[in-house]
Write a protein that holds these residues in place. Structure first.
Motif, short mmCIF file in Angstrom:
data_model
loop_
_atom_site.label_atom_id
_atom_site.label_comp_id
_atom_site.label_asym_id
_atom_site.label_seq_id
_atom_site.Cartn_x
_atom_site.Cartn_y
_atom_site.Cartn_z
N SER A 5 17.62 1.56 -12.88
CA SER A 5 17.54 2.29 -11.63
C SER A 5 16.28 1.84 -10.89
CB SER A 5 17.49 3.80 -11.89
OG SER A 5 17.34 4.49 -10.68
N VAL A 6 16.33 1.87 -9.58
CA VAL A 6 15.22 1.39 -8.76
C VAL A 6 14.87 2.46 -7.74
CG1 VAL A 6 14.50 -0.37 -7.08
CG2 VAL A 6 15.88 -1.03 -9.05
N TYR A 7 13.58 2.63 -7.50
CA TYR A 7 13.16 3.57 -6.46
C TYR A 7 11.76 3.23 -6.01
CZ TYR A 7 10.72 5.93 -10.32
OH TYR A 7 9.94 6.21 -11.40
N PHE A 8 11.40 3.81 -4.85
CA PHE A 8 10.03 3.70 -4.35
C PHE A 8 9.29 4.99 -4.70
CE2 PHE A 8 11.98 0.66 -1.27
CZ PHE A 8 11.24 -0.44 -1.64
N GLU A 9 8.13 4.80 -5.28
CA GLU A 9 7.34 5.97 -5.66
C GLU A 9 6.67 6.56 -4.43
OE1 GLU A 9 4.92 6.84 -9.64
OE2 GLU A 9 3.98 5.37 -8.34
N ASN A 28 11.92 2.95 -19.94
CA ASN A 28 10.75 2.12 -19.66
C ASN A 28 10.62 1.94 -18.15
OD1 ASN A 28 10.01 1.67 -22.36
ND2 ASN A 28 11.53 0.03 -22.54
N LEU A 29 9.39 2.04 -17.68
CA LEU A 29 9.12 1.86 -16.25
C LEU A 29 8.45 0.52 -16.02
CD1 LEU A 29 7.79 5.41 -15.24
CD2 LEU A 29 10.10 4.50 -15.03
N HIS A 30 8.91 -0.18 -15.04
CA HIS A 30 8.32 -1.46 -14.65
C HIS A 30 7.88 -1.34 -13.20
CE1 HIS A 30 10.15 -3.34 -18.27
NE2 HIS A 30 11.14 -2.50 -18.02
N ARG A 31 6.68 -1.82 -12.95
CA ARG A 31 6.11 -1.74 -11.60
C ARG A 31 5.80 -3.15 -11.11
NH1 ARG A 31 4.54 3.58 -10.66
NH2 ARG A 31 4.54 4.89 -12.53
N THR A 51 0.82 -1.21 0.00
CA THR A 51 0.00 0.00 0.00
C THR A 51 0.85 1.26 0.00
OG1 THR A 51 -1.77 -1.15 1.15
CG2 THR A 51 -1.79 1.25 1.25
N TYR A 52 1.92 1.21 0.77
CA TYR A 52 2.70 2.43 0.94
C TYR A 52 4.02 2.42 0.18
CZ TYR A 52 -0.66 3.38 4.63
OH TYR A 52 -1.82 3.61 5.32
N LEU A 53 4.39 1.27 -0.33
CA LEU A 53 5.63 1.21 -1.09
C LEU A 53 5.33 0.74 -2.51
CD1 LEU A 53 8.22 -0.35 1.40
CD2 LEU A 53 7.77 2.05 0.91
N SER A 54 5.52 1.61 -3.44
CA SER A 54 5.34 1.25 -4.84
C SER A 54 6.72 1.16 -5.48
CB SER A 54 4.49 2.30 -5.57
OG SER A 54 3.20 2.33 -5.01
N LEU A 55 7.14 -0.08 -5.69
CA LEU A 55 8.46 -0.30 -6.25
C LEU A 55 8.43 -0.03 -7.76
CD1 LEU A 55 11.39 -1.29 -5.82
CD2 LEU A 55 10.56 -3.60 -6.32
#
Lengths: 184, 519
Positions: free
Chosen positions: B215-219, B185-188, B170-174
């Protein structure tokens, strides 16, 4: 002739299912964005929190830890929470010194979310066997009734409003979790 | 001495609680002195799935030697809770991973700064974790293959309380960001509360022998700043030969299919528009199976052809008496008549005179002046008929003496009506097409039926039609001129002796009995 009717019905059902699923996906995305906007607006309402006026409003389990919640119940709960929130921020908050524009934007954003949910709520409530008693909505209403009662008891004081502000901010966070139930 | 030894043994055991209690009372005392809300700023960070709270005093002139952190929540009237791991710490941050349990809570944090035993500062502020927590990117690794990359995101073996269960997704969108040149390109990938350890996500359908960066991040949920991890790049291995040959095969098959489709569509198109005609039953002339017959074709049998001889018989045509004066009164009298040879002269009685009154017919006949050289002169009646070329039909139409000749024609028909064997007054007009070539097989039977041709129209003469009028007037002109020897070259007035095969051999063509001619 019968086969053709069955085929048409099946196709219609498939199309409706696909359309409804796409509708819920889009709805969830829109509500997520709008919900984040509401939280940010609420955070912009400055005010000193009063420890002595803190209050436990006893959030219903259906809001805080929704484990066994159906999608239709989630829609109804979200809609009711938005409706009650809109009703609270239409009350007298003159003592807070909040920026009227921010409050107005907050109300508009909440109203927008309600409009997006309107169609889905109508679809659910227009079912034949639908009764409000079988939904978590009565619990939600009682919860918000406690908040309103608190404000009235505190005569809409600044400290009471900041407590309610924190509670509403918390509710928006719960809404983020509830929105996950709208996915297919 | 013993007492002092006991005192030394007891002292460490009782010192910690005493210190803790004194600090607690000190903090409470400091809080009771209404700590300042605006003197500190907190920063909440999720770093490697650990909730790190750091703070900074706004008044930099105050430098405590150690800090003590306590907190309470806004959702209920609970007391202040001192974080055990954050008592008398010399650093300005504290790990709250195992302390806080809710992402949806508004925490009221209090930091008391000490120098020695002296409280220098007491500040507090609120933190709403869901919005105020900054999400730092997780650690990850990438492994490149020929056409895909494995992204391995390192989750902790134990998820913190705050993110356990449903809160993690819910709170972490990888988000995994894949870059190749200017293409991003974005992968979720979907993660849940049970995601622990190494989480592997495969980015497939990549181009071999190409450089990719990941690159990786949390939205963040609060539309705040995105903290991307540093790019990790890899160059994919070049594709193997088997894959290339397979792609070549697929390409060849597709090409063949396209060629066949184009060929078939072309054939169908040509057949539809008629350029080609595919038939299964060929005509005999195209049957080449019988090669001998094709090489030595059989000569067609000779057909017996009847010898047709055109005999010009100069027969003096019957001469009528033209008496213009008396018989000109019967203008409107159209009487069918038969010629002496049995051919019926079409009765045009009244037609030409009527047509002569029609100015439109005269105008349609053309320019009289232009036709003047071909026009028969009234005085010289026989010459125009002897000359080939435009027949008297046309010239008659343009003749200025048209009306007079029409009268002559009527007179002549009136005369001939008396001599006609078929003539009857109730049959005034009937139409016969005699504009045809009558060829007669050399025979003596036609001696009694001399072919007499005229350009009389088959249908009733339309007074408004100059063409038919011309045809009608030809007869009048020819009759009027009284050619001594009708010229076969004259197209309208056929010679009487023109041999006609049809007229003689076919009895059905000429029915003289009732006056009608049926062809």
């Amino acid at each position: 002739m019968t086969n053709r009717c069955i085929l048409q019905m099946a196709l219609l059902l498939c199309f409706c299912t696909v359309a409804l699923s796409r509708n819920y996906n889009l709805l969830r995305s829109q509500l997520r964005s709008s919900n984040s906007a509401c939280q940010n607006l609420l955070r912009q309402l400055n005010g000193t929190y009063c420890r002595e006026d803190r209050m436990n409003f006893e959030v219903p389990e259906e809001i805080e830890q929704p484990q066994q919640l159906q999608k239709e119940d989630a829609v109804l709960v979200i809609y009711e929470m938005l409706r009650q929130t809109l009703g609270i921020f239409r009350r007298n908050f003159a003592s807070t010194g909040w920026n009227e524009t921010i409050v107005e934007r907050l109300r508009a954003e909440v109203h927008l979310q309600m409009d997006r949910l309107e169609t889905n709520v109508d679809e659910i409530t227009e079912k034949e066997n639908f009764t409000w008693e079988n939904t978590p909505v009565p619990h939600v209403r009682k919860y918000y009734a406690r908040i309103v009662q608190y404000l009235k008891a505190k005569k809409y004081s600044r400290c009471a409003w900041t407590t309610v502000q924190a509670e509403i901010l918390r509710n928006f966070s719960f809404l983020t979790g509830l929105l996950d139930y709208l996915q297919n | 001495m013993l007492l002092s030894q006991n005192a030394l043994a007891i002292r460490p055991l009782n010192l910690y609680p005493v210190v803790f209690i004194s600090l607690t009372f000190g903090i409470l005392h400091a809080l009771s002195d209404s700590p300042d809300e605006s003197c500190i700023s907190f920063n909440m960070t999720l770093r490697n799935f650990q909730s790190i709270l750091s703070w900074e005093l706004k008044n930099r002139s105050i430098v405590p030697t150690h800090y003590t952190l306590s907190y309470t929540v806004m959702s209920k009237p609970a007391g202040e809770t001192v974080v055990e791991d954050c008592i008398n710490i010399t650093r300005s941050f504290c790990d709250l991973t195992d302390v806080w349990e809710s992402m949806s809570e508004t925490y009221l944090l209090t930091v008391v700064g000490f120098r020695g035993n002296t409280v220098l500062v007491s500040c507090w502020d609120k933190v709403f974790v869901a919005l105020d927590m900054s999400l730092e990117p997780p650690e990850f690794e990438i492994v490149g293959f020929i056409s895909h990359i494995d992204v391995i995101v390192k989750f902790p073996p134990v998820i913190p309380k705050m993110l356990v269960g449903k809160n993690l997704q819910t709170y972490l969108s990888l988000v995994i960001e894949e870059k190749s040149g200017s293409i991003v390109n974005l992968h979720r990938p979907k993660i849940d509360g049970n995601t622990t350890g190494n989480f592997t996500y495969v980015i497939d359908k990549l181009i071999p022998n190409t450089n990719y960066c990941v690159s990786v991040y949390f939205e963040p949920k609060n539309l705040g700043k995105i903290h991307r991890s540093p790019l990790k790049c890899t160059r994919l291995q070049p594709g193997q030969e088997s894959e290339s040959s397979e792609s070549v095969k697929i390409g060849g098959i597709i090409t063949l299919f396209l060629i066949a489709a184009v060929f078939i569509s072309t054939i169908i198109t040509l057949k539809r528009i008629g350029y080609i005609c595919l038939r299964h039953d060929y005509p005999k002339v195209l049957n080449f199976y019988n090669l001998s017959a094709w090489v030595f074709p059989e000569l067609p049998p000779l057909e017996a052809v009847a010898i047709v001889e055109v005999i010009h018989i100069n027969r003096k045509k019957k001469v009528w008496d033209y008496e213009y004066g008396d018989e000109s009164d019967s203008d409107n009298e159209a009487v069918p008549r038969a010629s002496a040879g049995g051919y019926t002269m079409h009765g045009l009685t009244g037609l030409c005179p009527l047509a002569s009154t029609s100015s439109a017919s005269l105008e349609n006949c053309g320019n009289p002046d232009a036709e003047e050289p071909d026009l028969p002169e009234p005085g010289v009646e026989s010459e125009p008929l002897m000359t080939p070329g435009p027949g008297p039909c046309q010239s008659e139409c343009t003749d200025g003496d048209y009306e007079r000749r029409g009268n002559r024609l009527q007179d002549r028909f009136s005369e001939e009506d008396n001599s006609s064997t078929e003539g009857s007054e109730d049959r005034i007009v009937f139409n016969v097409d005699l504009n045809s070539v009558f060829v007669r097989v050399q025979d003596d039977d036609d001696a009694e039926v001399p072919p007499m041709l005229s350009c009389l129209p088959e249908e009733a003469v339309d007074l408004e039609d100059p063409n038919e009028m011309e045809t009608s007037l030809l007869v009048a002109s020819g009759e009027g001129t009284q050619p001594p020897f009708p010229n076969p070259s004259v197209e309208c007035l056929w010679p009487e002796d023109a041999p006609s095969d049809e007229s003689d051999t076919s009895e059905s063509d000429v029915d003289i009995g009732d006056g009608y001619i049926t062809r």
